[in-house]
Motif scaffolding. Structure first.
Motif, mmCIF file in Angstrom:
data_model
loop_
_atom_site.group_PDB
_atom_site.id
_atom_site.type_symbol
_atom_site.label_atom_id
_atom_site.label_comp_id
_atom_site.label_asym_id
_atom_site.label_seq_id
_atom_site.Cartn_x
_atom_site.Cartn_y
_atom_site.Cartn_z
ATOM 1 N N PRO A 1 18.915 -35.473 -16.970
ATOM 2 C CA PRO A 1 18.490 -33.781 -16.611
ATOM 3 C C PRO A 1 16.992 -33.337 -16.633
ATOM 4 N N LEU A 2 16.606 -32.498 -16.225
ATOM 5 C CA LEU A 2 15.289 -32.171 -16.129
ATOM 6 C C LEU A 2 15.273 -30.423 -16.644
ATOM 7 N N PRO A 3 14.159 -30.039 -17.280
ATOM 8 C CA PRO A 3 14.035 -28.730 -17.777
ATOM 9 C C PRO A 3 14.182 -27.820 -16.731
ATOM 10 N N GLY A 4 14.908 -26.561 -16.983
ATOM 11 C CA GLY A 4 14.824 -25.550 -15.914
ATOM 12 C C GLY A 4 16.161 -25.679 -15.032
ATOM 13 N N GLU A 5 16.900 -26.795 -15.041
ATOM 14 C CA GLU A 5 18.226 -26.985 -14.409
ATOM 15 C C GLU A 5 19.363 -26.093 -14.714
ATOM 16 N N ARG B 1 18.711 -24.001 -32.862
ATOM 17 C CA ARG B 1 19.479 -25.135 -32.414
ATOM 18 C C ARG B 1 20.945 -24.438 -31.985
ATOM 19 N N TYR B 2 21.029 -23.383 -32.313
ATOM 20 C CA TYR B 2 22.284 -22.604 -31.854
ATOM 21 C C TYR B 2 21.884 -21.744 -30.615
ATOM 22 N N LEU B 3 22.602 -22.254 -29.473
ATOM 23 C CA LEU B 3 22.424 -21.573 -28.123
ATOM 24 C C LEU B 3 23.522 -20.909 -27.594
ATOM 25 N N LEU B 4 23.192 -19.559 -26.890
ATOM 26 C CA LEU B 4 24.104 -18.736 -26.087
ATOM 27 C C LEU B 4 24.106 -18.825 -24.727
ATOM 28 N N VAL B 5 24.839 -19.543 -24.230
ATOM 29 C CA VAL B 5 24.910 -20.118 -22.792
ATOM 30 C C VAL B 5 25.683 -18.985 -21.905
ATOM 31 N N GLN C 1 14.273 -17.978 -22.680
ATOM 32 C CA GLN C 1 15.522 -18.845 -22.845
ATOM 33 C C GLN C 1 15.006 -20.653 -23.342
ATOM 34 N N THR C 2 15.771 -21.065 -23.854
ATOM 35 C CA THR C 2 15.842 -22.465 -24.470
ATOM 36 C C THR C 2 16.478 -23.591 -23.693
ATOM 37 N N ASP C 3 15.723 -24.502 -23.231
ATOM 38 C CA ASP C 3 16.479 -25.725 -22.386
ATOM 39 C C ASP C 3 16.795 -26.605 -23.639
ATOM 40 N N GLN D 1 19.900 -18.643 -24.984
ATOM 41 C CA GLN D 1 19.137 -17.907 -26.140
ATOM 42 C C GLN D 1 19.459 -18.329 -27.495
ATOM 43 N N CYS D 2 18.634 -18.594 -28.339
ATOM 44 C CA CYS D 2 18.763 -19.082 -29.686
ATOM 45 C C CYS D 2 18.928 -17.883 -30.491
ATOM 46 N N LEU D 3 19.104 -18.473 -31.735
ATOM 47 C CA LEU D 3 19.393 -17.351 -32.945
ATOM 48 C C LEU D 3 17.833 -16.840 -33.716
ATOM 49 N N LEU D 4 16.950 -17.069 -33.112
ATOM 50 C CA LEU D 4 15.665 -16.790 -33.955
ATOM 51 C C LEU D 4 15.559 -15.536 -34.128
ATOM 52 N N ALA D 5 14.953 -15.194 -35.366
ATOM 53 C CA ALA D 5 14.662 -13.620 -35.556
ATOM 54 C C ALA D 5 13.638 -12.886 -34.587
ATOM 55 N N ALA D 6 13.858 -11.708 -34.596
ATOM 56 C CA ALA D 6 13.144 -10.889 -33.531
ATOM 57 C C ALA D 6 11.663 -11.127 -33.710
ATOM 58 N N ASP D 7 11.281 -11.089 -35.105
ATOM 59 C CA ASP D 7 9.716 -11.476 -35.348
ATOM 60 C C ASP D 7 9.232 -12.765 -34.880
ATOM 61 N N LYS D 8 9.987 -13.766 -34.796
ATOM 62 C CA LYS D 8 9.675 -14.994 -34.391
ATOM 63 C C LYS D 8 9.753 -15.607 -33.205
#
Length: 403
Positions: A140-144, A316-320, A231-233, A217-224
């Protein structure tokens, strides 16, 4: 007076016949003298009148046939062999590309008999252990698989007028239309939806296939977080640790099945490894929600997910929401969207172990043994690597074969 009237009537009856005979004579004389450069004006006019009359008669006779021809369906475009050799790959090039693929990608799928959400309905099924590796044939490659259309206006226009791509898109839409909606739910009757059994041992690294790149998208807080649309690959995320336990689910039922593999209550040995090896083992959870309404609800109640998940695992929690196509599902064994799947992935994004559905005691033990084995392999690789050499990542793999 009577005699004059009779004469006038006879002349009136003879006048159309004489006129038509004159026109025919003029047209015949004009055609016979067409080779002469000097043509009289009267003969030219008569010829034009006769020709227009014949043309009107021809239109009257052929109007219905023209309408029938216009209603007929156009013939499909003729497909001819390309004249240039550069457009079509040569047999040597295609054979070289096939040889460049892993051996496991060239073999038939080990899940050929598993129930699917499409195709013929299965009446009886018993899951078996994976006999061969599953996954994507290329690294795999990032962005795919981001689901974002990056084509220019010119490329979109060229694809819009391409008849062959229209046929491909038509087949995709047909496969989506004929797919039964409740087939995934009905397939849960076979061992609670378990698609396959986990292998007792790890797949060798040289024959293993790859986990695809997914974007979410990950579960990071809004200020972080940098922005709400960031988006996170998964490829750079998996390359950060030597061992990654990837949990893939798309509903509460599937999430509960995944928890039978990775939760501290069901698998305390794995929880101890995650706590004792924070830099070596990580747990990556991928929530696939392709329905826009459900995805909005998950984003809306993101706070409840943060309270339920440890803060160190928020990244490390992603919503795809898109990018997981049918081809990818078929390659990695996600044949039921209502079932949870667990993968053991190394630093190079190779799938070394996989499980599905509710876990069995033997599967939980093989998962823990697989994590320990991958940690030992990573330690041996660090000892054998020369000083100052960069750690191996998925980008260091051999380049993809050209099509």
């Amino acid at each position: 007076m009577a005699t004059q009237r009779v004469g006038m009537a006879g002349l009136s009856r003879q006048r159309p016949a004489r006129l038509s005979s004159k026109l025919e004579g003029l047209s015949y004389s004009s055609f016979s003298r067409s080779s002469s450069p000097f043509v009289s004006t009267a003969s030219t006019t008569a010829t034009a009148v006769a020709t227009s009359c014949l043309r009107c008669q021809w239109r009257a006779f052929t109007a219905s046939s023209r309408f029938r021809q216009s209603d007929a369906k156009p013939a499909p475009p003729r497909t001819t062999a390309p004249t240039s050799t550069a457009a079509s790959p040569s047999p040597s090039t295609s054979s070289a590309a096939t040889k460049a693929l892993p051996v496991a990608a060239q073999l038939p799928s080990p899940l050929a008999n598993a129930p699917r959400s499409y195709g013929k309905r299965t009446n009886e099924f018993t899951p078996t252990a994976l006999s061969r590796p599953i996954g994507m044939p290329l690294p795999p490659l990032p962005g795919e698989n981001s689901g974002i259309d990056t084509r220019s206006l010119r490329q979109r226009r060229d694809d819009f007028v391409n008849y062959e791509k229209h046929l491909v898109r038509r087949e995709e839409l047909k496969s989506k239309i004929v797919k039964p909606y409740f087939r995934d739910w009905s397939n849960l009757q076979f061992h609670k939806g378990k698609t396959f059994l986990a292998p007792p041992r790890l797949f060798r690294a040289d024959v293993s296939l790859y986990f695809p790149n997914l974007v979410g998208q990950c579960l990071l807080a809004a200020d972080k977080a940098q922005a709400a649309h960031d988006q996170t690959d998964t490829t750079p995320l998996l390359a950060q640790h030597p061992v990654s336990v990837v949990a893939l689910f798309s509903s509460l039922w599937a999430e509960n099945q995944v928890r039978t593999f990775v939760s501290p209550e069901a698998n305390p040995a794995l929880a101890d490894l995650l706590a004792s090896q924070p830099g070596g083992v990580q747990l990556v959870q991928i929530n696939v929600e392709e329905n826009p309404l459900r995805a909005w609800l998950v984003r809306r109640f993101r706070g409840s997910l943060r309270r339920r998940i440890a803060e160190r695992d928020w990244a490390r929690y992603l919503l795809v929401t898109r990018g997981l196509s049918d081809d990818i599902r078929e390659s990695i064994g996600v044949l039921n969207s209502k079932v949870g799947y667990v993968y053991l992935v190394d630093r190079n994004c190779r799938i070394r172990w996989a499980g599905s559905g509710p876990s069995e005691p033997e599967e939980r033990q093989s998962l823990v043994k697989g994590v320990q084995r991958l940690l030992a392999e990573a330690a041996d690789a660090r000892l054998q690597a020369p000083k100052g050499a960069p750690s191996s990542t998925v980008q260091a793999e051999k380049p993809r074969p050209k099509a």
